[in-house]
Write a protein that holds these residues in place. Sequence first.
Motif, PDB file in Angstrom:
ATOM      1  N   THR A 115       0.826  -1.215   0.000  1.00 49.57           N
ATOM      2  CA  THR A 115       0.000   0.000   0.000  1.00 49.57           C
ATOM      3  C   THR A 115       0.856   1.259   0.000  1.00 49.57           C
ATOM      4  O   THR A 115       0.344   2.365  -0.188  1.00 49.57           O
ATOM      5  N   THR A 116       2.152   1.093   0.224  1.00 47.94           N
ATOM      6  CA  THR A 116       3.110   2.192   0.107  1.00 47.94           C
ATOM      7  C   THR A 116       4.262   1.700  -0.765  1.00 47.94           C
ATOM      8  O   THR A 116       4.572   0.509  -0.778  1.00 47.94           O
ATOM      9  N   TRP A 156       8.359   3.349 -12.088  1.00 44.78           N
ATOM     10  CA  TRP A 156       7.324   2.357 -11.834  1.00 44.78           C
ATOM     11  C   TRP A 156       6.965   1.600 -13.106  1.00 44.78           C
ATOM     12  O   TRP A 156       5.853   1.679 -13.621  1.00 44.78           O
ATOM     13  N   SER A 188      -0.638  -0.557 -11.713  1.00 45.27           N
ATOM     14  CA  SER A 188      -1.266   0.494 -10.909  1.00 45.27           C
ATOM     15  C   SER A 188      -0.374   0.765  -9.702  1.00 45.27           C
ATOM     16  O   SER A 188       0.265  -0.134  -9.164  1.00 45.27           O
ATOM     17  N   CYS A 189      -0.317   2.031  -9.296  1.00 43.19           N
ATOM     18  CA  CYS A 189       0.616   2.450  -8.242  1.00 43.19           C
ATOM     19  C   CYS A 189      -0.174   2.963  -7.035  1.00 43.19           C
ATOM     20  O   CYS A 189      -1.048   3.830  -7.191  1.00 43.19           O
ATOM     21  N   PRO A 190       0.132   2.461  -5.828  1.00 40.35           N
ATOM     22  CA  PRO A 190      -0.618   2.914  -4.649  1.00 40.35           C
ATOM     23  C   PRO A 190      -0.301   4.351  -4.239  1.00 40.35           C
ATOM     24  O   PRO A 190      -1.102   4.980  -3.558  1.00 40.35           O
ATOM     25  N   GLU A 191       0.856   4.886  -4.661  1.00 43.90           N
ATOM     26  CA  GLU A 191       1.226   6.270  -4.331  1.00 43.90           C
ATOM     27  C   GLU A 191       1.804   6.960  -5.578  1.00 43.90           C
ATOM     28  O   GLU A 191       2.995   7.284  -5.640  1.00 43.90           O
ATOM     29  N   PRO A 192       0.967   7.214  -6.573  1.00 44.80           N
ATOM     30  CA  PRO A 192       1.486   7.762  -7.827  1.00 44.80           C
ATOM     31  C   PRO A 192       2.082   9.160  -7.695  1.00 44.80           C
ATOM     32  O   PRO A 192       2.864   9.579  -8.555  1.00 44.80           O
ATOM     33  N   HIS A 193       1.727   9.878  -6.621  1.00 40.19           N
ATOM     34  CA  HIS A 193       2.256  11.230  -6.431  1.00 40.19           C
ATOM     35  C   HIS A 193       3.725  11.226  -6.011  1.00 40.19           C
ATOM     36  O   HIS A 193       4.369  12.283  -5.998  1.00 40.19           O
ATOM     37  N   LYS A 232       0.165   5.978 -12.341  1.00 39.69           N
ATOM     38  CA  LYS A 232      -1.271   6.151 -12.141  1.00 39.69           C
ATOM     39  C   LYS A 232      -1.794   5.109 -11.170  1.00 39.69           C
ATOM     40  O   LYS A 232      -1.220   4.018 -11.027  1.00 39.69           O
ATOM     41  N   SER A 233      -2.892   5.451 -10.521  1.00 37.52           N
ATOM     42  CA  SER A 233      -3.496   4.532  -9.551  1.00 37.52           C
ATOM     43  C   SER A 233      -4.357   3.478 -10.238  1.00 37.52           C
ATOM     44  O   SER A 233      -4.863   2.569  -9.598  1.00 37.52           O
ATOM     45  N   VAL A 234      -4.531   3.622 -11.544  1.00 37.30           N
ATOM     46  CA  VAL A 234      -5.242   2.616 -12.338  1.00 37.30           C
ATOM     47  C   VAL A 234      -4.242   1.961 -13.276  1.00 37.30           C
ATOM     48  O   VAL A 234      -3.186   2.508 -13.578  1.00 37.30           O
TER      49      VAL A 234
END
Length: 371
Positions: free
Chosen positions: A30-31, A151, A223-228, A308-310
């Motif tokens: 999740t991180t 990523w 998909s990335c849990p922390e794209p920021h 992106k989170s998707v």
Amino acid sequence: MASDSDRLRALKAFDNTKAGVKGLVDTGITTIPSIFHHPLPLHRLHADQEHHFTIPVIDLAAAMGATTTTTAPSERAELVATVKAAVETVGFFQVVNHGVPKAVMSEMLAALQGFHEETVEAKAPYYSRDSRRRVRYQSNFNLFRSPAATWHDTLFMETAPEPTPPEEIPPACRTIVPEYTRLVQQLGRTLLELLSEALGLHRGHLEEDAACLEGLAGHYYPSCPEPHLTLGTTAHSDPCFLTVVLQNAVGGLQVLVDGLQEDDKKKSDAVWVDVPVVAGALVVNVGDFLQLVSNGKFKSVEHRVVAKSVGPRVSVACFFRPQGAATSTRVLQPIVTNGEARYRSTTMAELVRRYRAKGLYGSSLLQHLSL
């Protein structure tokens, strides 16, 4: 803050899993690990929503498979002018009616996604950082040279100077890769003809040096849990003549474009512009080699992929540049029709060597060649 030795240990531990970023996601994280954290000033994540740019979409119907008897000179001239305008300003455009059937594009994307989503055990035999291997799967080709990891994972397959033997290609991709690359090779020749004419040269001028499809990079961005906190791929320009990109519907590709004020006369800061997903289209961008040869008329611009989170985002990048013995001696020099040369001559091998040493970070390869 982790020490350099701690970071190196973390990078080696990640690389030794041979599972890539996909393997991290499969563990349910999740991180994201700190090796993927990018310095925020470098990263400027979001595209500028106030810009007035669009990435041109060009219909190649008048050029693909056409002859002088089937295409009116005015149609050809209009198409050349449209391509010329795109490469002289944005450096990026999308093409439709390009000769690659949608079914082939869909199969190519599905095959790559299928490979990346296989078990670690199935993919591990292909995992390598040995550039001498013609087929290699890896996460971040410059993992140990970049300030932060990105990523995505990649399956790279060389297509020149000879096709990769089918038995070396992963089973998931074995049938479709030769067909897809054959069709993109044909497209590349058409594009180089149009670009030659855009430079005021005979139609086959660029083909001799640039028509070799050197390789195919199949990227997978989970998909990335922390794209920021990270990027899919950092900002870079391409060490080739042309790149042709197939992307799925997730998006995330961005181009850095010089800004213009409302009167279209005064330049402002450069802005990140999204490259939208256009059904059935392929994305084309100018590489550093072509900017040099065109004496700066055609723009090899920086581009990147945001996390992106998707997802997953799946893309296929095909690079046009000579491979093998031709790269060691072939000299690139600007074509000067008026004025003076903006770049000094160099060999293709020297540019590729500098790119591999530099990685994706830092200034364009062409800066050290400017006169």
